[in-house]
Design an enzyme around this catalytic site. Sequence first.
Site, short mmCIF file in Angstrom:
data_model
loop_
_atom_site.label_atom_id
_atom_site.label_comp_id
_atom_site.label_asym_id
_atom_site.label_seq_id
_atom_site.Cartn_x
_atom_site.Cartn_y
_atom_site.Cartn_z
N GLY A 149 0.81 -1.21 0.00
CA GLY A 149 0.00 0.00 0.00
C GLY A 149 0.85 1.26 0.00
O GLY A 149 0.42 2.33 -0.44
N ASP A 182 -2.84 6.65 3.12
CA ASP A 182 -2.24 7.68 2.25
C ASP A 182 -0.96 7.27 1.55
O ASP A 182 -0.40 8.05 0.77
CB ASP A 182 -1.98 8.95 3.08
CG ASP A 182 -1.09 8.69 4.28
OD1 ASP A 182 -0.51 7.59 4.36
OD2 ASP A 182 -0.98 9.58 5.15
N ARG A 247 6.18 -12.53 0.54
CA ARG A 247 5.68 -12.88 1.88
C ARG A 247 4.81 -14.12 1.83
O ARG A 247 4.36 -14.52 0.74
CB ARG A 247 4.80 -11.72 2.40
CG ARG A 247 5.55 -10.42 2.50
CD ARG A 247 4.77 -9.27 1.89
NE ARG A 247 5.61 -8.07 1.80
CZ ARG A 247 5.79 -7.21 2.78
NH1 ARG A 247 5.14 -7.37 3.91
NH2 ARG A 247 6.59 -6.19 2.64
N ASP A 317 1.14 -11.54 6.30
CA ASP A 317 1.69 -10.63 5.28
C ASP A 317 3.02 -10.03 5.74
O ASP A 317 3.70 -9.38 4.94
CB ASP A 317 0.69 -9.52 4.94
CG ASP A 317 0.20 -8.79 6.19
OD1 ASP A 317 -0.35 -9.45 7.08
OD2 ASP A 317 0.38 -7.56 6.28
P1 AMP Z 1 1.53 -3.28 8.14
O1 AMP Z 1 0.68 -3.35 9.35
O2 AMP Z 1 2.52 -2.15 8.12
O3 AMP Z 1 2.17 -4.59 7.83
O4 AMP Z 1 0.57 -2.95 6.92
C1 AMP Z 1 -0.55 -3.74 6.60
C2 AMP Z 1 -1.07 -3.32 5.27
O5 AMP Z 1 -1.49 -1.96 5.32
C3 AMP Z 1 -0.09 -3.41 4.12
O6 AMP Z 1 -0.82 -3.76 3.00
C4 AMP Z 1 0.43 -2.00 4.00
O7 AMP Z 1 0.89 -1.71 2.70
C5 AMP Z 1 -0.81 -1.20 4.34
N1 AMP Z 1 -0.49 0.12 4.88
C6 AMP Z 1 -0.03 0.42 6.12
N2 AMP Z 1 0.11 1.75 6.27
C7 AMP Z 1 -0.25 2.31 5.09
C8 AMP Z 1 -0.32 3.65 4.60
N3 AMP Z 1 -0.01 4.71 5.34
N4 AMP Z 1 -0.73 3.82 3.32
C9 AMP Z 1 -1.07 2.79 2.54
N5 AMP Z 1 -1.04 1.51 2.95
C10 AMP Z 1 -0.64 1.27 4.20
MG MG Z 2 3.29 -5.26 6.47
#
Ligand code: AMP
Ligand code: MG
Length: 576
Positions: A149, A182, A247, A317
Amino acid sequence: MVLNINLQKHQNCFADGAHEPEKCDIDTIQNAIIGLSAKELDGSGTLESLTFDNRFTRELPADPATTNQRRQVIKACYSFVHPAKVAAPQLVAYSRETAALLDLSIETCESDDFLQAFVGNHLPAGMEPYATCYGGHQFGNWAGQLGDGRAINLGEIINQRSERWALQLKGAGPTPYARTADGLAVLRSSVREFLCSEAMFHLGVPTTRALSLALTGEQVERDMFYDGHPKLEPGAVVCRVAPSFTRFGSFQIFASRGETEVLKQLADYTIRTDFPHLGAPSQKVYLEWFQEVCRTTADMIVHWMRVGFVHGVMNTDNMSILGLTIDYGPYGWLEDYDPNWTPNTTDAGGRRYCFGNQPQIAHWNLVQLANAIYPLIEQVEPLQQALDVYTQSFQQGWQTMMVQKLGLNTFEPDTDDALFTELHAILPLVETDMTIFFRRLAVLDVNVESLNDISDETLMTPLMEAYYVPEQLTREYRTRIGYWLRSYMRRVCKDNTSGKTRRRRMNAVNPKYVLRNYLAQLAIDKAEQGDFSLVDELLELLRHPYDEQHDKEDFAKKRPDWARHRAGCSMLSCSS
Ligand code: AMP
Ligand code: MG
């Protein structure tokens, strides 16, 4: 189908193996074999001389759409996407070891071109940015499509040693997988990711690496504790580096959608690219591959348990197919030894991802991966046997780790299980700093003949530094640890190892310096004021985590009391 595996309880177990003191030697030998001189390897390259070989996008199916609209991406491994341009980038830090992996010179790293490339403003020839599609189980529940993301892959480099390194910007703008977020990242979480990736590498823990950390010059709004108090924070981008960012969830997404053809393409690609020693993909090779993932995952967890690292968000993930620590978010380092501790406020209720649960959760995640690749194998029994490889590897690795942490020669089944179990029962009884405890245990040196004449107090003297609350050291506690210390010293004596040898062994696996939660926070506080000196100082300190660094003793001290309940020091949210 769902495999029904009965997890062995690993609660409160630890693990580990040694870091990699031999790494340099292996590198030297490899370089000699392929005929490269030290000069050529010392990172003399420029951005223009990077050799890109973007195999992921060349060999795997792309999303035909190229807009940045948020969407479900079907039957594709990735979408082409462009990083967002930023107004006023500023380099905070870079890692010279990671730069050397890419053959980049120090001069290049300090150039404006480097900064512009690694915030995503200007892409040198050869970079073809894309975001990958993956799914995942979050906190035990299937979450559907997640994907990169806010991570944008720039392509894969082949370095002078013929190693493949993928480059990825984190926080460089939204992608089709950004869902409602974002695509950005803030300075505090980026400092944490940058420093911890490199600290873990130097500790000998398998990890993705960090090349650079830069401010974007733009403000990002975050509600840190999701309590209706949003704040503007400085935006930042980290460039991460790893052989692959694939992953467990990268396979799960295709299995969940019944896209077996794409699942097979990704598995075959992964085996050919990242596991070439296994040979051409076949049912047998898929199983061998899965077994290897079980082994490397066990190895990684053993290392986490050795150094006291708590990932905090072990969703599927966030599990690398290469057994690398990936996605540094609300992670934390054990200060007082508490197996139930989780740094992640979102996890505080269930404590699913607490320190002591990590071995068990890795197994749960591997079961999900087994389910995902089942369509390629269509046999339950061999997958279940492969999962047992995880349990065996973990147990074996944990035993070896404890042998090393205590400086013993080898595991003695008659005595050592009991010795380890009792130690792990004692450590959480009072607030005991894990890092200091093992380091100080190496100092203990007692003549076995005089053991019975020494008081518990005298015996415990070298360990006193490890205790947070001296009033907790009751008579009962002192008697119990005194008894354990005597058994330990008798056990050491049976090995006939000199005090010097034991200390050397222990100090090679029990770090003196780790990225204590409050140290990272102090570096963030300063960086937010425009002072990056503590980021640099910690990066330098953590290059040699096992060495005594006499002018840096303060960084090895217990967490100060002010940090006990401060946000960022003892509790972290997923907001980043
Ligand atoms: P994480 O908890 O960091 O492993 O993120 C889980 C999911 O949320 C993944 O798909 C990330 O790419 C997405 N994600 C986390 N923060 C953001 C952000 N600020 N903008 C876009 N996607 C995000
Ligand atoms: Mg992640």
